[in-house]
Design a protein around this motif. Structure first.
Motif, PDB file in Angstrom:
ATOM      1  N   ASN A 145       1.859  13.402   4.241  1.00  0.00           N
ATOM      2  CA  ASN A 145       1.055  12.250   4.659  1.00  0.00           C
ATOM      3  C   ASN A 145      -0.281  12.734   5.217  1.00  0.00           C
ATOM      4  N   SER A 146      -1.340  11.928   5.069  1.00  0.00           N
ATOM      5  CA  SER A 146      -2.627  12.314   5.669  1.00  0.00           C
ATOM      6  C   SER A 146      -2.450  12.455   7.167  1.00  0.00           C
ATOM      7  N   LEU A 147      -3.162  13.429   7.738  1.00  0.00           N
ATOM      8  CA  LEU A 147      -2.991  13.641   9.174  1.00  0.00           C
ATOM      9  C   LEU A 147      -3.938  12.773   9.998  1.00  0.00           C
ATOM     10  N   SER A 148      -4.953  12.246   9.354  1.00  0.00           N
ATOM     11  CA  SER A 148      -5.893  11.413  10.122  1.00  0.00           C
ATOM     12  C   SER A 148      -6.337  10.225   9.271  1.00  0.00           C
ATOM     13  N   GLY A 149      -7.129   9.383   9.859  1.00  0.00           N
ATOM     14  CA  GLY A 149      -7.680   8.230   9.125  1.00  0.00           C
ATOM     15  C   GLY A 149      -6.762   7.016   9.223  1.00  0.00           C
ATOM     16  N   ASN A 150      -7.253   5.912   8.701  1.00  0.00           N
ATOM     17  CA  ASN A 150      -6.504   4.645   8.770  1.00  0.00           C
ATOM     18  C   ASN A 150      -6.035   4.210   7.396  1.00  0.00           C
ATOM     19  N   ILE A 151      -5.031   3.374   7.417  1.00  0.00           N
ATOM     20  CA  ILE A 151      -4.627   2.682   6.187  1.00  0.00           C
ATOM     21  C   ILE A 151      -4.734   1.211   6.546  1.00  0.00           C
ATOM     22  N   SER A 152      -5.437   0.448   5.734  1.00  0.00           N
ATOM     23  CA  SER A 152      -5.496  -0.976   6.060  1.00  0.00           C
ATOM     24  C   SER A 152      -5.266  -1.798   4.798  1.00  0.00           C
ATOM     25  N   PHE A 153      -4.765  -2.971   4.986  1.00  0.00           N
ATOM     26  CA  PHE A 153      -4.615  -3.890   3.847  1.00  0.00           C
ATOM     27  C   PHE A 153      -4.801  -5.311   4.336  1.00  0.00           C
ATOM     28  N   ASN A 154      -5.211  -6.159   3.396  1.00  0.00           N
ATOM     29  CA  ASN A 154      -5.454  -7.559   3.741  1.00  0.00           C
ATOM     30  C   ASN A 154      -4.292  -8.398   3.295  1.00  0.00           C
ATOM     31  N   ASP A 155      -3.422  -8.697   4.229  1.00  0.00           N
ATOM     32  CA  ASP A 155      -2.251  -9.507   3.901  1.00  0.00           C
ATOM     33  C   ASP A 155      -2.707 -10.966   3.783  1.00  0.00           C
ATOM     34  N   PHE A 156      -2.156 -11.681   2.803  1.00  0.00           N
ATOM     35  CA  PHE A 156      -2.602 -13.082   2.613  1.00  0.00           C
ATOM     36  C   PHE A 156      -2.236 -13.945   3.829  1.00  0.00           C
ATOM     37  N   ILE A 157      -1.186 -13.566   4.549  1.00  0.00           N
ATOM     38  CA  ILE A 157      -0.758 -14.390   5.687  1.00  0.00           C
ATOM     39  C   ILE A 157      -1.158 -13.731   7.011  1.00  0.00           C
ATOM     40  N   PHE A 158      -0.860 -12.443   7.153  1.00  0.00           N
ATOM     41  CA  PHE A 158      -1.142 -11.767   8.433  1.00  0.00           C
ATOM     42  C   PHE A 158      -2.584 -11.261   8.526  1.00  0.00           C
ATOM     43  N   LYS A 159      -3.341 -11.462   7.447  1.00  0.00           N
ATOM     44  CA  LYS A 159      -4.747 -11.021   7.373  1.00  0.00           C
ATOM     45  C   LYS A 159      -4.838  -9.499   7.499  1.00  0.00           C
ATOM     46  N   LYS A 160      -5.951  -9.000   8.125  1.00  0.00           N
ATOM     47  CA  LYS A 160      -6.154  -7.544   8.060  1.00  0.00           C
ATOM     48  C   LYS A 160      -5.165  -6.794   8.966  1.00  0.00           C
ATOM     49  N   ILE A 161      -4.459  -5.841   8.355  1.00  0.00           N
ATOM     50  CA  ILE A 161      -3.514  -5.048   9.135  1.00  0.00           C
ATOM     51  C   ILE A 161      -3.944  -3.578   9.029  1.00  0.00           C
ATOM     52  N   ILE A 162      -4.048  -2.925  10.182  1.00  0.00           N
ATOM     53  CA  ILE A 162      -4.506  -1.523  10.158  1.00  0.00           C
ATOM     54  C   ILE A 162      -3.453  -0.624  10.802  1.00  0.00           C
ATOM     55  N   PHE A 163      -3.149   0.461  10.133  1.00  0.00           N
ATOM     56  CA  PHE A 163      -2.274   1.488  10.714  1.00  0.00           C
ATOM     57  C   PHE A 163      -3.081   2.777  10.786  1.00  0.00           C
ATOM     58  N   ASN A 164      -2.780   3.583  11.784  1.00  0.00           N
ATOM     59  CA  ASN A 164      -3.420   4.877  11.842  1.00  0.00           C
ATOM     60  C   ASN A 164      -2.436   5.894  11.260  1.00  0.00           C
ATOM     61  N   ASN A 165      -2.942   6.834  10.468  1.00  0.00           N
ATOM     62  CA  ASN A 165      -2.033   7.810   9.868  1.00  0.00           C
ATOM     63  C   ASN A 165      -1.234   8.590  10.896  1.00  0.00           C
ATOM     64  N   ASN A 166      -1.789   8.731  12.111  1.00  0.00           N
ATOM     65  CA  ASN A 166      -0.992   9.480  13.088  1.00  0.00           C
ATOM     66  C   ASN A 166       0.196   8.684  13.641  1.00  0.00           C
ATOM     67  N   GLN A 167       0.296   7.400  13.215  1.00  0.00           N
ATOM     68  CA  GLN A 167       1.516   6.643  13.567  1.00  0.00           C
ATOM     69  C   GLN A 167       2.659   7.001  12.599  1.00  0.00           C
ATOM     70  N   LEU A 168       2.296   7.566  11.455  1.00  0.00           N
ATOM     71  CA  LEU A 168       3.328   7.888  10.448  1.00  0.00           C
ATOM     72  C   LEU A 168       3.630   9.376  10.507  1.00  0.00           C
ATOM     73  N   ASP A 169       4.707   9.775   9.860  1.00  0.00           N
ATOM     74  CA  ASP A 169       4.929  11.219   9.759  1.00  0.00           C
ATOM     75  C   ASP A 169       5.188  11.578   8.308  1.00  0.00           C
ATOM     76  N   ASP A 170       5.502  12.834   8.083  1.00  0.00           N
ATOM     77  CA  ASP A 170       5.800  13.265   6.713  1.00  0.00           C
ATOM     78  C   ASP A 170       7.206  12.764   6.381  1.00  0.00           C
ATOM     79  N   PHE A 171       7.293  11.571   5.909  1.00  0.00           N
ATOM     80  CA  PHE A 171       8.618  10.951   5.728  1.00  0.00           C
ATOM     81  C   PHE A 171       9.316  11.514   4.486  1.00  0.00           C
ATOM     82  N   ILE A 172      10.616  11.348   4.511  1.00  0.00           N
ATOM     83  CA  ILE A 172      11.449  11.943   3.449  1.00  0.00           C
ATOM     84  C   ILE A 172      11.379  11.098   2.174  1.00  0.00           C
ATOM     85  N   ILE A 173      11.147  11.751   1.050  1.00  0.00           N
ATOM     86  CA  ILE A 173      11.179  11.004  -0.216  1.00  0.00           C
ATOM     87  C   ILE A 173      12.384  11.403  -1.080  1.00  0.00           C
ATOM     88  N   GLN A 174      13.004  12.522  -0.723  1.00  0.00           N
ATOM     89  CA  GLN A 174      14.258  12.878  -1.412  1.00  0.00           C
ATOM     90  C   GLN A 174      15.223  13.475  -0.389  1.00  0.00           C
TER      91      GLN A 174
END
Ligand code: GLU
Length: 469
Positions: A145-174
Motif C-alpha cells: 500500500n502507498s505509505l503516504s497521500g490520500n485516497i478520495s472518492f465521491n460517493d453519490f450519497i455520502f459525497k466526498k470521502i477521504i482516507f489517508n493512506n497511513n490509516q491503511l496497512d499492507d493488507f493481506i491479499i492471499q
C-alpha cells in the motif's frame, strides 16, 4: 440501446439475504434498468463453506421471487481462482505485493502493542522490502500500500470521502492456505466485469480505499461508488443474516408480496417518501434515486405489513391467485377440492395482511382440519353437543341457501339456548366450525361452506368430539 452503465449485486452465500442485502440488490438493479444498462449477479463464494451451495441457490431463488432478474449468466468467484492467483503472481513479480513470513505470535504481539497504545492495529511492514523467499515456511501475500497521500472518492450519497493512506496497512491479499482474500477478489472481478457503479451497503465504505488502491496499482479504471446508509433493527442493532425476522425466507414463508418489500425499501431513508409503485418496472421512473438521508434507517416490519395489506387490495386478482398458488406449493399445503375458492378468497382478502392469512382462512374449508386438543377439552361438553345438533337439524331443513336464512337459523338457535351466554354460543360455533376460537363473521363462513359441507363438518365434530363413546 445498452449504455455502458453496469452494476452488480455480489452477495456472499453465508446465509439468507436480509433486508439490507435486498436493498443493495434493488438499487443496483434499478440504476442499471433506469439507464438501460446491465445488472450482473456475482456470488462471492471464495470463502469455503459447506453451505455455500444451499445459500447461493436460495439467493438466486429469492432474487427471482423479488423480480430482480439479472443479465448474463451467474458468476461465481470460486470459478475464478486461477485468475486471482495469476494476478497475485504478477503483482509479486512487479513489486506491487510481497510475501510476508511473520509468525502468528509476532503479528499478535504487534497487535497488542498497538492496542495498548490506543492505536488501530496495523502491520508494521517488517517484510515489506526484504524480498524474503523461504521454502517450506508458510507465508501470506500482502499488498504494498502507498505509505503516504490520500485516497478520495465521491460517493453519490455520502459525497466526498477521504482516507489517508497511513490509516491503511499492507493488507493481506492471499492467505497462508493460498486463498485470495475478499477485498482482492472483489476488486479484480469488478474490473473484469466492467462494473461502472458499485452500489452496496455503508458497511463497505472502509473497504473502498483498499479496493481503489489495488485498482490504481494495476492501472485499472476506478468505478463510481454508492454506499447505501446502514439499516438497523428496532433496538438500533445492525441487521444480520441470522435474524430471521428480517431475512427473505421469513418474508417468503409468511406470504409477503415482493412489491410491498420493494416499495418499503425504496422509500426507506428517502427525503420525500410518498412513492407507491404498483410493480418493480414502474420503479425505474423514480426521480433522484439516490436522494437519501445519510443517517442509519431503522427498519419497521409493521410498516411492511401495512403496505402488504394495501397491496393485497390493490393488485389484480390474477396476481393474488398467482401468489396464493405459489404459497401453497412452496409450503406444501394441500387444499382439497374447495369448489368456491375464489368466493372464499374474495371475502377474506380485505381483512388480510399476508397471503398466509388468506391461506389460513381457506384451510378452514378443507375436508380435514386440525383441532387443538386443549381447546377440544375446553369446548367438549353437553351444551356444545346440543347446540351443534340443533344447528345441524335447522341447516338440514333449510330450503334456500342464503345469508338471510342462515342468519334466521342462528337467531333461532340463540333463542332456544337463551340460558347460555350469546358470546359462549358464538365461541362454540366458531371453534367447531373453523377450529379457531376467533374468526370473522361466522354466518358468512357457514354460507361459504355451502350446505352439504357445513353439514359434514357439524356431523364430524358431533361424532368425533361430542357424542359420548
Ligand atoms: N460479498 C460482499 C457481501 O456480501 C459484498 C461485496 C460488495 O458488494 O462489494 O457483503
Amino acid at each position: 440501446m445498452i449504455t455502458n452503465i453496469i452494476t452488480r449485486f455480489a452477495p456472499s452465500p453465508t446465509g439468507y439475504l436480509h433486508i439490507g442485502n435486498i436493498r443493495s440488490a434493488l438499487y443496483s438493479w434499478l440504476y442499471a434498468r433506469k439507464n438501460n444498462g446491465k445488472f450482473i449477479l456475482r456470488i462471492d463464494d471464495t470463502e469455503y463453506n459447506k453451505l455455500n451451495k444451499k445459500y447461493s441457490d436460495y439467493i438466486l431463488y429469492s432474487l427471482e421471487w423479488l423480480g430482480l432478474y439479472w443479465d448474463d449468466r451467474v458468476y461465481y468467484q470460486s470459478d475464478r481462482i486461477e485468475k486471482y492467483l495469476s494476478i497475485i503472481n504478477y503483482m509479486l513479480s512487479n513489486n506491487l505485493a510481497y510475501k510476508c513470513f511473520c509468525s502468528i505470535d509476532r503479528l499478535n504481539n504487534i497487535r497488542n502493542i498497538c492496542i495498548k497504545k490506543g492505536l488501530k492495529p496495523k502491520y508494521d511492514n517488517f517484510c515489506r522490502n526484504k524480498n524474503f523467499n523461504y521454502k517450506n515456511i508458510p507465508y501470506v501475500v500482502r499488498f504494498k500500500n502507498s505509505l503516504s497521500g490520500n485516497i478520495s472518492f465521491n460517493d453519490f450519497i455520502f459525497k466526498k470521502i477521504i482516507f489517508n493512506n497511513n490509516q491503511l496497512d499492507d493488507f493481506i491479499i492471499q492467505r497462508s492456505n493460498g486463498a485470495p482474500t475478499y477485498n482482492f477478489c472483489v476488486t479484480i472481478d469488478d474490473y473484469d466485469m466492467s462494473i461502472s457503479h458499485i452500489i452496496r451497503g455503508e458497511d463497505h465504505i472502509n473497504n473502498t480505499p483498499k479496493q481503489i488502491n489495488i485498482l490504481k496499482s494495476l492501472k485499472y479504471n476506478i468505478p463510481k461508488y454508492i454506499h447505501l446508509p446502514i439499516i438497523l433493527d428496532e433496538n438500533k442493532k445492525k441487521i444480520s443474516k441470522k435474524n430471521f425476522l428480517f431475512n427473505i425466507k421469513n418474508y417468503i414463508y409468511n406470504g409477503y408480496l415482493p412489491v410491498s418489500i420493494l416499495n418499503y425499501l425504496l422509500n426507506l431513508g428517502r427525503f420525500y417518501m410518498n412513492n407507491k409503485f404498483n410493480n418493480i418496472y414502474e420503479m425505474k421512473y423514480i426521480n433522484n434515486l439516490f436522494d437519501l438521508n445519510k443517517s442509519p434507517c431503522i427498519i419497521n416490519n409493521k410498516k411492511i405489513l401495512f403496505l402488504n395489506k394495501y397491496y393485497l387490495n390493490n393488485i389484480s386478482y390474477k396476481k393474488i391467485k398467482f401468489y396464493f398458488k405459489y404459497f401453497i406449493i412452496n409450503n406444501k399445503i394441500y387444499l382439497n377440492n374447495i369448489k368456491n375458492l375464489d368466493e372464499i378468497i374474495s371475502f377474506i382478502l380485505i381483512r388480510s395482511y399476508l397471503i398466509k392469512d388468506i391461506v389460513d382462512f381457506c384451510l378452514i374449508f378443507n375436508n380435514k382440519i386440525y383441532f387443538n386438543p386443549l381447546l377440544i377439552l375446553k369446548y367438549s361438553n353437553n351444551n356444545s353437543l346440543l347446540i351443534l345438533l340443533y344447528l345441524y337439524k335447522n341447516i338440514f331443513n333449510l330450503l334456500i341457501w342464503d345469508i338471510k336464512s342462515i342468519n334466521l337459523c342462528i337467531k333461532k338457535l340463540i333463542k332456544k339456548f337463551k340460558k347460555i351466554k350469546i358470546d359462549y354460543i358464538f365461541k362454540i360455533l366458531h371453534f367447531f366450525i373453523t377450529g379457531k376460537e376467533f374468526s370473522p363473521n361466522i354466518i358468512k363462513i357457514i354460507f361459504l361452506f355451502k350446505k352439504k359441507n357445513i353439514l359434514i363438518r357439524l356431523k364430524y365434530c358431533i361424532k368425533k368430539y361430542l357424542l359420548k363413546k
